[in-house]
Design a protein around this motif. Structure first.
Motif, PDB file in Angstrom:
ATOM      1  N   THR A 139      -7.022 -41.520 -51.475  1.00 44.02           N
ATOM      2  CA  THR A 139      -7.826 -40.399 -50.965  1.00 44.02           C
ATOM      3  C   THR A 139      -7.032 -39.112 -51.125  1.00 44.02           C
ATOM      4  OG1 THR A 139      -8.848 -41.809 -49.317  1.00 44.02           O
ATOM      5  CG2 THR A 139      -8.871 -39.469 -48.836  1.00 44.02           C
ATOM      6  N   PRO A 140      -7.603 -37.993 -51.519  1.00 40.07           N
ATOM      7  CA  PRO A 140      -9.018 -37.780 -51.789  1.00 40.07           C
ATOM      8  C   PRO A 140      -9.373 -37.878 -53.264  1.00 40.07           C
ATOM      9  CG  PRO A 140      -7.925 -35.678 -51.603  1.00 40.07           C
ATOM     10  CD  PRO A 140      -6.857 -36.736 -51.533  1.00 40.07           C
ATOM     11  N   LEU A 141      -8.493 -38.466 -54.082  1.00 41.48           N
ATOM     12  CA  LEU A 141      -8.749 -38.450 -55.520  1.00 41.48           C
ATOM     13  C   LEU A 141      -9.700 -39.547 -55.963  1.00 41.48           C
ATOM     14  CD1 LEU A 141      -5.131 -37.738 -56.756  1.00 41.48           C
ATOM     15  CD2 LEU A 141      -7.070 -36.184 -56.789  1.00 41.48           C
ATOM     16  N   ILE A 142      -9.507 -40.738 -55.448  1.00 44.79           N
ATOM     17  CA  ILE A 142     -10.343 -41.857 -55.870  1.00 44.79           C
ATOM     18  C   ILE A 142     -10.385 -42.869 -54.738  1.00 44.79           C
ATOM     19  CG2 ILE A 142      -8.338 -42.806 -57.158  1.00 44.79           C
ATOM     20  CD1 ILE A 142     -11.812 -43.477 -58.371  1.00 44.79           C
ATOM     21  N   LYS A 143     -11.623 -43.193 -54.281  1.00 42.30           N
ATOM     22  CA  LYS A 143     -11.743 -44.044 -53.101  1.00 42.30           C
ATOM     23  C   LYS A 143     -12.953 -44.955 -53.190  1.00 42.30           C
ATOM     24  CE  LYS A 143     -12.922 -43.629 -48.170  1.00 42.30           C
ATOM     25  NZ  LYS A 143     -12.759 -42.864 -46.929  1.00 42.30           N
ATOM     26  N   THR A 144     -12.733 -46.253 -52.917  1.00 41.20           N
ATOM     27  CA  THR A 144     -13.893 -47.121 -52.683  1.00 41.20           C
ATOM     28  C   THR A 144     -13.848 -47.694 -51.270  1.00 41.20           C
ATOM     29  OG1 THR A 144     -12.961 -49.261 -53.347  1.00 41.20           O
ATOM     30  CG2 THR A 144     -13.830 -47.879 -55.111  1.00 41.20           C
ATOM     31  N   GLY A 145     -12.694 -47.601 -50.606  1.00 41.02           N
ATOM     32  CA  GLY A 145     -12.599 -48.146 -49.250  1.00 41.02           C
ATOM     33  C   GLY A 145     -11.337 -47.683 -48.553  1.00 41.02           C
ATOM     34  N   GLY A 146     -10.979 -48.393 -47.495  1.00 40.43           N
ATOM     35  CA  GLY A 146      -9.892 -47.974 -46.629  1.00 40.43           C
ATOM     36  C   GLY A 146      -8.526 -47.930 -47.307  1.00 40.43           C
ATOM     37  N   LEU A 147      -8.339 -48.749 -48.341  1.00 40.56           N
ATOM     38  CA  LEU A 147      -7.073 -48.725 -49.084  1.00 40.56           C
ATOM     39  C   LEU A 147      -6.720 -47.286 -49.481  1.00 40.56           C
ATOM     40  CD1 LEU A 147      -4.747 -49.976 -50.820  1.00 40.56           C
ATOM     41  CD2 LEU A 147      -6.446 -50.281 -52.628  1.00 40.56           C
ATOM     42  N   ALA A 148      -7.716 -46.564 -50.000  1.00 46.57           N
ATOM     43  CA  ALA A 148      -7.484 -45.194 -50.462  1.00 46.57           C
ATOM     44  C   ALA A 148      -7.011 -44.310 -49.319  1.00 46.57           C
ATOM     45  CB  ALA A 148      -8.773 -44.621 -51.063  1.00 46.57           C
ATOM     46  N   ASP A 149      -7.628 -44.449 -48.162  1.00 41.03           N
ATOM     47  CA  ASP A 149      -7.249 -43.615 -47.014  1.00 41.03           C
ATOM     48  C   ASP A 149      -5.797 -43.870 -46.626  1.00 41.03           C
ATOM     49  OD1 ASP A 149      -9.833 -42.754 -47.059  1.00 41.03           O
ATOM     50  OD2 ASP A 149     -10.450 -43.698 -45.187  1.00 41.03           O
ATOM     51  N   VAL A 150      -5.412 -45.132 -46.637  1.00 44.13           N
ATOM     52  CA  VAL A 150      -4.055 -45.495 -46.232  1.00 44.13           C
ATOM     53  C   VAL A 150      -3.036 -44.966 -47.249  1.00 44.13           C
ATOM     54  CG1 VAL A 150      -2.493 -47.448 -45.846  1.00 44.13           C
ATOM     55  CG2 VAL A 150      -4.814 -47.493 -44.915  1.00 44.13           C
ATOM     56  N   VAL A 151      -3.313 -45.178 -48.535  1.00 43.72           N
ATOM     57  CA  VAL A 151      -2.386 -44.730 -49.577  1.00 43.72           C
ATOM     58  C   VAL A 151      -2.266 -43.206 -49.562  1.00 43.72           C
ATOM     59  CG1 VAL A 151      -2.014 -44.645 -52.086  1.00 43.72           C
ATOM     60  CG2 VAL A 151      -2.775 -46.769 -50.999  1.00 43.72           C
ATOM     61  N   GLY A 152      -3.385 -42.526 -49.301  1.00 45.39           N
ATOM     62  CA  GLY A 152      -3.369 -41.059 -49.271  1.00 45.39           C
ATOM     63  C   GLY A 152      -2.669 -40.492 -48.045  1.00 45.39           C
ATOM     64  N   ALA A 153      -2.709 -41.224 -46.941  1.00 41.23           N
ATOM     65  CA  ALA A 153      -2.138 -40.695 -45.695  1.00 41.23           C
ATOM     66  C   ALA A 153      -0.652 -41.020 -45.538  1.00 41.23           C
ATOM     67  CB  ALA A 153      -2.913 -41.241 -44.496  1.00 41.23           C
ATOM     68  N   LEU A 154      -0.203 -42.118 -46.144  1.00 35.13           N
ATOM     69  CA  LEU A 154       1.184 -42.551 -45.916  1.00 35.13           C
ATOM     70  C   LEU A 154       2.256 -41.506 -46.294  1.00 35.13           C
ATOM     71  CD1 LEU A 154       1.466 -46.371 -46.749  1.00 35.13           C
ATOM     72  CD2 LEU A 154       2.058 -45.233 -44.610  1.00 35.13           C
ATOM     73  N   PRO A 155       2.144 -40.846 -47.461  1.00 33.60           N
ATOM     74  CA  PRO A 155       3.229 -39.916 -47.807  1.00 33.60           C
ATOM     75  C   PRO A 155       3.433 -38.830 -46.746  1.00 33.60           C
ATOM     76  CG  PRO A 155       1.894 -40.375 -49.739  1.00 33.60           C
ATOM     77  CD  PRO A 155       1.166 -40.983 -48.569  1.00 33.60           C
ATOM     78  N   GLY A 156       2.362 -38.246 -46.243  1.00 31.50           N
ATOM     79  CA  GLY A 156       2.478 -37.211 -45.213  1.00 31.50           C
ATOM     80  C   GLY A 156       3.089 -37.775 -43.942  1.00 31.50           C
ATOM     81  N   ALA A 157       2.621 -38.971 -43.569  1.00 29.15           N
ATOM     82  CA  ALA A 157       3.110 -39.581 -42.337  1.00 29.15           C
ATOM     83  C   ALA A 157       4.585 -39.952 -42.470  1.00 29.15           C
ATOM     84  CB  ALA A 157       2.278 -40.821 -42.023  1.00 29.15           C
ATOM     85  N   LEU A 158       4.972 -40.416 -43.651  1.00 34.05           N
ATOM     86  CA  LEU A 158       6.342 -40.891 -43.848  1.00 34.05           C
ATOM     87  C   LEU A 158       7.346 -39.753 -43.978  1.00 34.05           C
ATOM     88  CD1 LEU A 158       5.529 -43.851 -46.192  1.00 34.05           C
ATOM     89  CD2 LEU A 158       6.826 -44.040 -44.063  1.00 34.05           C
ATOM     90  N   ALA A 159       6.853 -38.584 -44.426  1.00 32.14           N
ATOM     91  CA  ALA A 159       7.765 -37.440 -44.576  1.00 32.14           C
ATOM     92  C   ALA A 159       8.450 -37.177 -43.244  1.00 32.14           C
ATOM     93  CB  ALA A 159       6.988 -36.213 -45.044  1.00 32.14           C
ATOM     94  N   LYS A 160       7.693 -37.326 -42.167  1.00 25.44           N
ATOM     95  CA  LYS A 160       8.262 -37.073 -40.836  1.00 25.44           C
ATOM     96  C   LYS A 160       9.249 -38.164 -40.438  1.00 25.44           C
ATOM     97  CE  LYS A 160       3.891 -34.925 -39.842  1.00 25.44           C
ATOM     98  NZ  LYS A 160       2.584 -35.561 -39.928  1.00 25.44           N
ATOM     99  N   ALA A 161       9.217 -39.295 -41.139  1.00 24.30           N
ATOM    100  CA  ALA A 161      10.139 -40.392 -40.812  1.00 24.30           C
ATOM    101  C   ALA A 161      11.280 -40.472 -41.831  1.00 24.30           C
ATOM    102  CB  ALA A 161       9.370 -41.713 -40.757  1.00 24.30           C
ATOM    103  N   GLY A 162      11.484 -39.400 -42.593  1.00 28.85           N
ATOM    104  CA  GLY A 162      12.621 -39.352 -43.502  1.00 28.85           C
ATOM    105  C   GLY A 162      12.427 -40.107 -44.805  1.00 28.85           C
ATOM    106  N   VAL A 163      11.172 -40.292 -45.216  1.00 32.69           N
ATOM    107  CA  VAL A 163      10.900 -40.993 -46.474  1.00 32.69           C
ATOM    108  C   VAL A 163      10.145 -40.049 -47.408  1.00 32.69           C
ATOM    109  CG1 VAL A 163       9.638 -42.896 -47.556  1.00 32.69           C
ATOM    110  CG2 VAL A 163      10.820 -43.265 -45.380  1.00 32.69           C
ATOM    111  N   GLU A 164      10.602 -39.951 -48.638  1.00 33.07           N
ATOM    112  CA  GLU A 164       9.854 -39.192 -49.628  1.00 33.07           C
ATOM    113  C   GLU A 164       9.049 -40.166 -50.471  1.00 33.07           C
ATOM    114  OE1 GLU A 164      10.078 -36.262 -53.465  1.00 33.07           O
ATOM    115  OE2 GLU A 164      11.958 -37.089 -52.688  1.00 33.07           O
ATOM    116  N   MET A 165       7.741 -40.221 -50.229  1.00 33.77           N
ATOM    117  CA  MET A 165       6.901 -41.162 -50.958  1.00 33.77           C
ATOM    118  C   MET A 165       6.083 -40.422 -52.008  1.00 33.77           C
ATOM    119  SD  MET A 165       4.117 -43.882 -49.516  1.00 33.77           S
ATOM    120  CE  MET A 165       5.273 -45.246 -49.441  1.00 33.77           C
ATOM    121  N   ARG A 166       6.091 -40.957 -53.212  1.00 30.24           N
ATOM    122  CA  ARG A 166       5.225 -40.450 -54.272  1.00 30.24           C
ATOM    123  C   ARG A 166       4.288 -41.574 -54.694  1.00 30.24           C
ATOM    124  NH1 ARG A 166       9.193 -36.601 -57.954  1.00 30.24           N
ATOM    125  NH2 ARG A 166       9.870 -35.270 -56.227  1.00 30.24           N
TER     126      ARG A 166
END
Ligand code: ADP
Ligand code: GLC
Length: 482
Positions: free
Chosen positions: A13-40
């Motif tokens: 999300t928000p580039l390509i989504k058919t279900g919840g997987l997209a939401d999780v993959v799209g949200a993790l990098p932002g959430a992880l930045a605060k936990a000291g992880v740089e996710m791409r």
């Protein structure tokens, strides 16, 4: 220094989504930045995606055996993305998995094997100067990353997350050769699965860490009733298998600042919800009935989601004076069933067949209760959106639904902690009882308001789970170093 992790998935999300997987993959990098992880995030280059990236550049990768690959790096929506270029596989209109007829693309094995192979090469060689310390692969489409890693020269440790065990990527053993994988994987320790080879099976056998998206589903997956043949392997690997609950993006899903709503609201000021409700009545052609509870459904229409059971309960729901608004698409018989229910119960049941992100927000903001009668549910996100928007979940007691909803039993009601209604899964009578119970609770305005306030006060963000993922990545990296 931030820990670098490459997330590999077929949706985001928000580039390509058919279900919840997209939401999780799209949200993790932002959430992880605060936990000291740089996710791409690495995705297939589906049509039109590259054009949406800013600061684009093309990176070459060496696949060995004289073969090379290319990924396009760029930014969109605060994410750094790598798109695996393969026009022969990904330049197709339609959905990531199915053609226009709704049938799986016949070359899905080749498509996602290639995707995972490029991801494994990228993790090993680095992307420009960015060298990930770990890979987070999602579902069967990315599950071959650790297999390719073993096949082709190593690379960083992998966490494989199961979002849905129903999709396993199973093929005839001859597929190994077609994909360029050696016969050594056609064993029980590798990809072999009841005479076939399985992408998910291989990933689950070889990844350093395994997870799924709720603690209850993790336990369920280790039983024959839920494991779909992989329960034995998961039991065998129980020590490295965990359940980490999904969160939701609190900015994208914020009722006090949501452009998709007719009226914004908050836990302190829920009254504007009635305006959203009126907008829904108009959109779904429901007879105005301000005091009748309005149930909503926002869902893929599949048997997983138990919507066939709901069809059976519609006469009872309507008979008790409630209203139903359904948004979804999927299996044709379910689509037809709901379309027919809307005709039979015109003015009381409204159905929109299709996919509509904005409408899904409006429904959470105007509905009283969201029905989620799933047969199994790894986590489920719509109940979390419902909690945040005060649209109380009425759901099957399974997987992540059981972990995130506090059932309105006598004790919970008395203590003021109830946030929804739970029922036994795969049980038509239990579902009907839950609907009846919800209608009765709704008829007691004081009680309903308390439940709604309690629901809206739940923390459904990523903070806690992001910290759990960060700890897991660090563990993997430390283990490898040790
Ligand atoms: P699953 O991934 O199994 O489909 P989830 O509850 O985890 O279930 O996630 C579903 C996601 O897809 C949610 O964001 C939900 O709002 C969205 N969704 C499902 N169907 C539709 C639809 N027809 N229109 C808009 N959004 C939908
Ligand atoms: C899957 C599951 C759903 C989960 C989502 C994101 O599609 O069906 O329960 O919320 O993945 O993890």
């Amino acid at each position: 220094m931030a820990l670098k992790v490459l997330s590999v998935a077929s949706e985001c999300t928000p580039l390509i989504k058919t279900g919840g997987l997209a939401d999780v993959v799209g949200a993790l990098p932002g959430a992880l930045a605060k936990a000291g992880v740089e996710m791409r995030v690495m995705l297939p280059a589906y049509p039109g995606l590259a054009e949406r990236l800013s600061g684009r550049r093309r990176l070459g990768l060496d696949l060995g055996k004289g073969e090379s690959a290319a990924v396009i790096q760029g930014k969109a929506e605060g994410l750094t993305l790598y798109l695996v270029e393969a026009p022969q596989y990904f330049e197709r209109e339609g959905n990531p998995y199915t053609g226009p007829e709704g049938r799986d693309w016949p070359d899905n094995a080749e498509r996602f094997a290639y995707f995972a192979r490029v991801a494994a090469a990228a993790a090993r060689q680095g992307l420009g100067r960015w060298h990930p310390a770990a890979v987070h692969a999602h579902d069967w489409q990315a599950a071959l990353v650790p297999v390719w890693r073993e096949e082709e020269g190593g690379g960083p440790p992998v966490l494989l997350t199961i979002h849905n065990i129903a999709f396993q990527g199973l093929y005839a053993p001859a597929m190994l050769e077609r994909l360029g994988l050696s016969q050594r994987w056609n064993t029980i320790e590798g990809m072999e699965f009841h005479g076939r080879i399985g992408f998910l099976k291989g990933g689950l056998a070889l990844a350093e860490r395994l997870s799924t998206v709720s603690p209850t589903y993790a336990r369920e997956l280790m039983t024959p009733a839920f494991g779909m043949g992989l329960d034995g392997l998961l039991r065998h690997r129980a020590e490295v298998f965990s359940g980490i609950l999904n969160g939701i993006d609190l900015d994208a899903w914020n009722p006090s600042d949501d452009p998709a709503l007719a009226a914004r609201f908050s836990a302190a000021k829920p009254t504007p919800r009635t305006k959203n409700r009126r907008a829904l009545e108009a959109r779904f052609r429901l007879d105005p009935a301000p005091h009748a509870p309005l149930f909503i459904v926002v869902s893929r229409m599949t048997r997983q989601k138990g919507l066939d059971l709901l069809l059976g309960a519609v006469p009872e729901l309507v008979g008790q004076g409630a209203r139903l608004a359904v948004l979804g698409s999927g299996e044709p018989d379910l689509e037809q069933g709901f379309a027919e229910a809307a005709r039979t119960h015109a003015g009381r049941v409204g159905v929109v067949i299709g996919y509509d992100e904005a409408l899904s927000h409006l429904m959470q903001g105007g509905g009283d209760a969201i029905l989620i009668p799933s047969r199994f549910e790894p986590c489920g996100l719509t109940q979390l959106y419902g909690l945040r928007y005060g649209c109380l979940p009425v759901a099957a007691r399974t997987g992540g639904l059981a972990d995130t909803i506090v059932e309105a039993n006598v004790a919970a009601l008395r203590a003021g902690v109830a946030t929804g209604v739970l029922h036994a899964p795969d049980d038509a009578d239990a579902l009907t009882d839950a609907i009846t119970k919800t209608i009765a609770l709704h008829a007691e305005p004081g009680r309903w308001k308390t439940m709604r306030a309690q629901a809206m006060a739940q923390s459904v963000g990523w903070e806690r789970s992001a910290a759990e993922y960060a700890a897991l990545y660090r563990e993997m990296v430390t283990d490898r170093a040790g």
